[in-house]
Design an enzyme around this catalytic site. Sequence first.
Site, PDB file in Angstrom:
ATOM      1  N   ARG A  10       7.071  -4.818   0.424  1.00  0.00           N
ATOM      2  CA  ARG A  10       6.991  -4.053   1.668  1.00  0.00           C
ATOM      3  C   ARG A  10       8.252  -3.208   1.804  1.00  0.00           C
ATOM      4  O   ARG A  10       9.341  -3.603   1.381  1.00  0.00           O
ATOM      5  CB  ARG A  10       6.868  -5.001   2.872  1.00  0.00           C
ATOM      6  CG  ARG A  10       6.603  -4.243   4.173  1.00  0.00           C
ATOM      7  CD  ARG A  10       6.616  -5.152   5.387  1.00  0.00           C
ATOM      8  NE  ARG A  10       6.429  -4.379   6.602  1.00  0.00           N
ATOM      9  CZ  ARG A  10       6.800  -4.790   7.810  1.00  0.00           C
ATOM     10  NH1 ARG A  10       7.394  -5.973   7.959  1.00  0.00           N
ATOM     11  NH2 ARG A  10       6.589  -4.030   8.869  1.00  0.00           N
ATOM     12  N   HIS A  11       8.086  -2.053   2.422  1.00  0.00           N
ATOM     13  CA  HIS A  11       9.212  -1.129   2.607  1.00  0.00           C
ATOM     14  C   HIS A  11      10.294  -1.712   3.511  1.00  0.00           C
ATOM     15  O   HIS A  11      10.076  -2.691   4.240  1.00  0.00           O
ATOM     16  CB  HIS A  11       8.708   0.182   3.201  1.00  0.00           C
ATOM     17  CG  HIS A  11       8.064   0.006   4.551  1.00  0.00           C
ATOM     18  ND1 HIS A  11       8.779  -0.141   5.713  1.00  0.00           N
ATOM     19  CD2 HIS A  11       6.754  -0.061   4.914  1.00  0.00           C
ATOM     20  CE1 HIS A  11       7.962  -0.291   6.742  1.00  0.00           C
ATOM     21  NE2 HIS A  11       6.722  -0.250   6.278  1.00  0.00           N
ATOM     22  N   GLU A  84      -0.349   2.687   4.537  1.00  0.00           N
ATOM     23  CA  GLU A  84      -0.708   1.732   5.575  1.00  0.00           C
ATOM     24  C   GLU A  84      -2.053   2.113   6.189  1.00  0.00           C
ATOM     25  O   GLU A  84      -2.570   3.211   5.972  1.00  0.00           O
ATOM     26  CB  GLU A  84       0.401   1.724   6.647  1.00  0.00           C
ATOM     27  CG  GLU A  84       0.203   0.759   7.808  1.00  0.00           C
ATOM     28  CD  GLU A  84       0.125  -0.693   7.385  1.00  0.00           C
ATOM     29  OE1 GLU A  84      -0.911  -1.073   6.793  1.00  0.00           O
ATOM     30  OE2 GLU A  84       1.078  -1.454   7.682  1.00  0.00           O
TER      31      GLU A  84
END
Length: 216
Positions: A10-11, A84
Amino acid sequence: MSHRTLVLLRHGQTAWNAERRGQGHHDVHLDETGVAQAAAVASVLARLHPRLVWSSDLSRARATASRVAEASGVSLRTDPRLREFDLGERTGLTMPEFAQAFPEGYLAFLQGRYDAVPGAESTEQVSARFTAALREAQATLEPGECGVVVGHGAALKVAVAALLGWPSDAVATFAGMDNCGWTVLDDGGPDGAARLVAWNRTITTAPDFASAATVG
Protein backbone atom coordinates in the site's frame (compact mmCIF):
# COMPACT_ATOMS: atom_id res chain seq x y z
CA MET A 1 9.91 -25.97 -5.65
CA SER A 2 10.63 -22.27 -6.06
CA HIS A 3 7.52 -20.13 -6.08
CA ARG A 4 6.79 -16.85 -7.82
CA THR A 5 6.08 -14.21 -5.19
CA LEU A 6 4.12 -10.98 -5.30
CA VAL A 7 4.59 -8.33 -2.62
CA LEU A 8 1.50 -6.10 -2.56
CA LEU A 9 2.40 -2.74 -1.03
CA ARG A 10 0.00 0.00 0.00
CA HIS A 11 1.15 3.54 -0.73
CA GLY A 12 2.52 5.92 1.89
CA GLN A 13 0.43 8.36 3.88
CA THR A 14 -1.31 11.39 2.40
CA ALA A 15 -2.93 14.32 4.18
CA TRP A 16 -6.32 12.83 3.28
CA ASN A 17 -5.32 9.53 4.89
CA ALA A 18 -4.47 11.41 8.08
CA GLU A 19 -7.89 13.13 7.94
CA ARG A 20 -9.62 9.83 7.01
CA ARG A 21 -11.01 11.30 3.80
CA GLY A 22 -12.03 8.96 1.02
CA GLN A 23 -9.56 9.41 -1.83
CA GLY A 24 -10.68 7.03 -4.54
CA HIS A 25 -9.42 8.26 -7.91
CA HIS A 26 -8.67 11.75 -6.60
CA ASP A 27 -4.95 12.31 -7.09
CA VAL A 28 -3.66 13.17 -3.62
CA HIS A 29 0.10 13.39 -3.13
CA LEU A 30 2.14 11.84 -0.33
CA ASP A 31 2.59 14.07 2.69
CA GLU A 32 5.88 14.43 4.55
CA THR A 33 5.21 11.31 6.60
CA GLY A 34 4.30 9.35 3.48
CA VAL A 35 7.54 10.31 1.75
CA ALA A 36 9.52 9.09 4.77
CA GLN A 37 7.51 5.86 4.88
CA ALA A 38 8.19 5.22 1.19
CA ALA A 39 11.92 5.75 1.61
CA ALA A 40 12.04 3.41 4.61
CA VAL A 41 10.03 0.59 3.05
CA ALA A 42 12.01 0.83 -0.19
CA SER A 43 15.24 -0.07 1.58
CA VAL A 44 13.56 -3.12 3.16
CA LEU A 45 11.84 -4.44 0.04
CA ALA A 46 14.94 -3.93 -2.08
CA ARG A 47 16.56 -6.69 -0.02
CA LEU A 48 14.05 -9.09 -1.59
CA HIS A 49 15.63 -8.31 -4.98
CA PRO A 50 12.35 -7.75 -6.85
CA ARG A 51 12.52 -8.29 -10.60
CA LEU A 52 9.65 -5.90 -11.28
CA VAL A 53 7.86 -2.99 -9.65
CA TRP A 54 4.38 -2.14 -10.93
CA SER A 55 2.13 0.59 -9.58
CA SER A 56 -1.18 2.33 -9.81
CA ASP A 57 -0.81 5.48 -11.89
CA LEU A 58 -2.17 7.68 -9.07
CA SER A 59 0.60 9.86 -7.67
CA ARG A 60 0.51 8.57 -4.08
CA ALA A 61 1.16 5.02 -5.28
CA ARG A 62 3.50 6.06 -8.07
CA ALA A 63 5.70 8.11 -5.74
CA THR A 64 5.90 5.20 -3.29
CA ALA A 65 6.70 2.73 -6.04
CA SER A 66 9.37 4.95 -7.57
CA ARG A 67 11.33 4.74 -4.33
CA VAL A 68 11.09 0.94 -4.34
CA ALA A 69 12.06 0.71 -8.00
CA GLU A 70 15.04 3.01 -7.54
CA ALA A 71 16.28 1.13 -4.47
CA SER A 72 15.84 -2.18 -6.31
CA GLY A 73 17.49 -1.09 -9.54
CA VAL A 74 14.49 -1.87 -11.75
CA SER A 75 12.21 0.19 -13.97
CA LEU A 76 8.80 1.29 -12.75
CA ARG A 77 5.68 0.39 -14.73
CA THR A 78 2.38 2.13 -13.98
CA ASP A 79 -1.01 0.62 -14.71
CA PRO A 80 -4.44 2.27 -14.19
CA ARG A 81 -5.94 -1.14 -13.45
CA LEU A 82 -4.19 -0.92 -10.07
CA ARG A 83 -6.10 2.19 -8.98
CA GLU A 84 -8.22 2.43 -5.87
CA PHE A 85 -12.00 2.13 -6.02
CA ASP A 86 -13.70 5.09 -7.67
CA LEU A 87 -15.68 6.23 -4.65
CA GLY A 88 -18.15 8.36 -6.58
CA GLU A 89 -19.93 10.95 -4.45
CA ARG A 90 -18.15 9.74 -1.33
CA THR A 91 -14.82 11.12 -2.62
CA GLY A 92 -13.37 13.74 -0.29
CA LEU A 93 -15.66 12.97 2.64
CA THR A 94 -14.41 12.09 6.10
CA MET A 95 -15.96 9.06 7.75
CA PRO A 96 -18.40 11.15 9.87
CA GLU A 97 -19.36 13.16 6.76
CA PHE A 98 -19.85 9.94 4.82
CA ALA A 99 -22.08 8.50 7.57
CA GLN A 100 -24.20 11.66 7.65
CA ALA A 101 -24.53 12.10 3.89
CA PHE A 102 -25.05 8.42 2.99
CA PRO A 103 -26.18 6.52 6.11
CA GLU A 104 -27.17 3.37 4.21
CA GLY A 105 -24.00 3.46 2.14
CA TYR A 106 -21.95 3.88 5.30
CA LEU A 107 -23.54 0.81 6.90
CA ALA A 108 -22.86 -1.15 3.70
CA PHE A 109 -19.23 0.02 3.79
CA LEU A 110 -18.85 -1.37 7.31
CA GLN A 111 -19.91 -4.74 5.89
CA GLY A 112 -17.23 -4.60 3.20
CA ARG A 113 -19.30 -3.04 0.38
CA TYR A 114 -17.74 0.03 -1.20
CA ASP A 115 -20.22 0.71 -3.98
CA ALA A 116 -23.42 1.72 -2.16
CA VAL A 117 -22.94 5.40 -3.12
CA PRO A 118 -23.85 7.06 -6.44
CA GLY A 119 -21.02 6.83 -8.97
CA ALA A 120 -18.93 4.33 -7.01
CA GLU A 121 -17.29 1.29 -8.58
CA SER A 122 -18.51 -2.13 -7.58
CA THR A 123 -16.35 -4.70 -5.88
CA GLU A 124 -16.70 -6.89 -8.98
CA GLN A 125 -15.40 -4.16 -11.26
CA VAL A 126 -12.37 -3.40 -9.10
CA SER A 127 -11.63 -7.06 -8.47
CA ALA A 128 -11.71 -7.88 -12.19
CA ARG A 129 -9.32 -5.13 -13.27
CA PHE A 130 -6.95 -5.45 -10.33
CA THR A 131 -6.61 -9.22 -10.38
CA ALA A 132 -6.02 -9.18 -14.15
CA ALA A 133 -3.04 -6.89 -13.57
CA LEU A 134 -1.72 -9.04 -10.72
CA ARG A 135 -1.93 -12.21 -12.77
CA GLU A 136 -0.10 -10.52 -15.62
CA ALA A 137 2.62 -9.29 -13.27
CA GLN A 138 3.09 -12.74 -11.76
CA ALA A 139 3.17 -14.37 -15.21
CA THR A 140 6.24 -12.29 -16.10
CA LEU A 141 8.20 -13.76 -13.19
CA GLU A 142 10.29 -16.90 -13.32
CA PRO A 143 10.12 -19.49 -10.51
CA GLY A 144 11.94 -18.14 -7.47
CA GLU A 145 11.52 -14.50 -8.51
CA CYS A 146 9.70 -11.72 -6.66
CA GLY A 147 7.71 -8.73 -7.87
CA VAL A 148 6.35 -5.69 -6.04
CA VAL A 149 2.95 -4.20 -6.89
CA VAL A 150 1.99 -0.89 -5.29
CA GLY A 151 -1.68 -0.07 -4.88
CA HIS A 152 -4.38 1.08 -2.49
CA GLY A 153 -6.00 -0.28 0.65
CA ALA A 154 -9.53 -1.19 -0.38
CA ALA A 155 -8.63 -2.39 -3.86
CA LEU A 156 -5.85 -4.57 -2.47
CA LYS A 157 -8.27 -6.18 -0.04
CA VAL A 158 -10.76 -7.24 -2.68
CA ALA A 159 -8.05 -8.35 -5.10
CA VAL A 160 -6.40 -10.58 -2.51
CA ALA A 161 -9.74 -12.17 -1.62
CA ALA A 162 -10.47 -12.80 -5.30
CA LEU A 163 -7.06 -14.34 -6.02
CA LEU A 164 -7.46 -16.66 -3.04
CA GLY A 165 -10.91 -17.72 -4.23
CA TRP A 166 -12.63 -16.31 -1.14
CA PRO A 167 -16.13 -14.78 -1.27
CA SER A 168 -16.18 -11.03 -1.76
CA ASP A 169 -17.76 -10.42 1.65
CA ALA A 170 -14.66 -11.95 3.28
CA VAL A 171 -12.97 -8.54 3.00
CA ALA A 172 -15.01 -7.40 6.00
CA THR A 173 -12.89 -9.77 8.13
CA PHE A 174 -9.58 -8.27 6.94
CA ALA A 175 -7.88 -5.63 9.05
CA GLY A 176 -6.99 -2.63 6.94
CA MET A 177 -3.50 -2.41 5.50
CA ASP A 178 -1.31 0.31 7.01
CA ASN A 179 0.28 2.96 4.85
CA CYS A 180 3.37 1.24 3.41
CA GLY A 181 2.22 -2.06 4.85
CA TRP A 182 2.58 -5.02 2.52
CA THR A 183 1.02 -8.40 1.87
CA VAL A 184 2.79 -11.41 0.36
CA LEU A 185 1.24 -13.93 -2.05
CA ASP A 186 2.88 -16.75 -3.93
CA ASP A 187 1.78 -19.48 -6.33
CA GLY A 188 2.49 -22.30 -3.87
CA GLY A 189 -1.11 -23.46 -3.51
CA PRO A 190 -2.56 -26.59 -5.16
CA ASP A 191 -1.89 -26.58 -8.92
CA GLY A 192 -0.15 -23.22 -8.65
CA ALA A 193 -3.07 -21.42 -7.00
CA ALA A 194 -2.45 -18.22 -5.05
CA ARG A 195 -1.44 -18.68 -1.42
CA LEU A 196 -1.45 -16.04 1.32
CA VAL A 197 1.99 -15.90 2.95
CA ALA A 198 1.67 -12.70 5.02
CA TRP A 199 -0.82 -9.89 5.56
CA ASN A 200 0.00 -6.27 6.39
CA ARG A 201 3.65 -6.55 7.26
CA THR A 202 5.24 -3.25 8.23
CA ILE A 203 8.76 -2.08 8.97
CA THR A 204 8.28 -3.10 12.61
CA THR A 205 6.92 -6.56 11.76
CA ALA A 206 9.21 -7.36 8.83
CA PRO A 207 11.60 -10.28 9.16
CA ASP A 208 15.32 -9.66 9.34
CA PHE A 209 16.47 -10.62 5.86
CA ALA A 210 20.14 -10.29 6.74
CA SER A 211 20.35 -12.55 9.77
CA ALA A 212 20.10 -16.33 9.94
CA ALA A 213 16.65 -17.57 10.93
CA THR A 214 16.27 -18.57 14.55
CA VAL A 215 15.24 -22.10 15.46
CA GLY A 216 12.32 -22.95 17.71
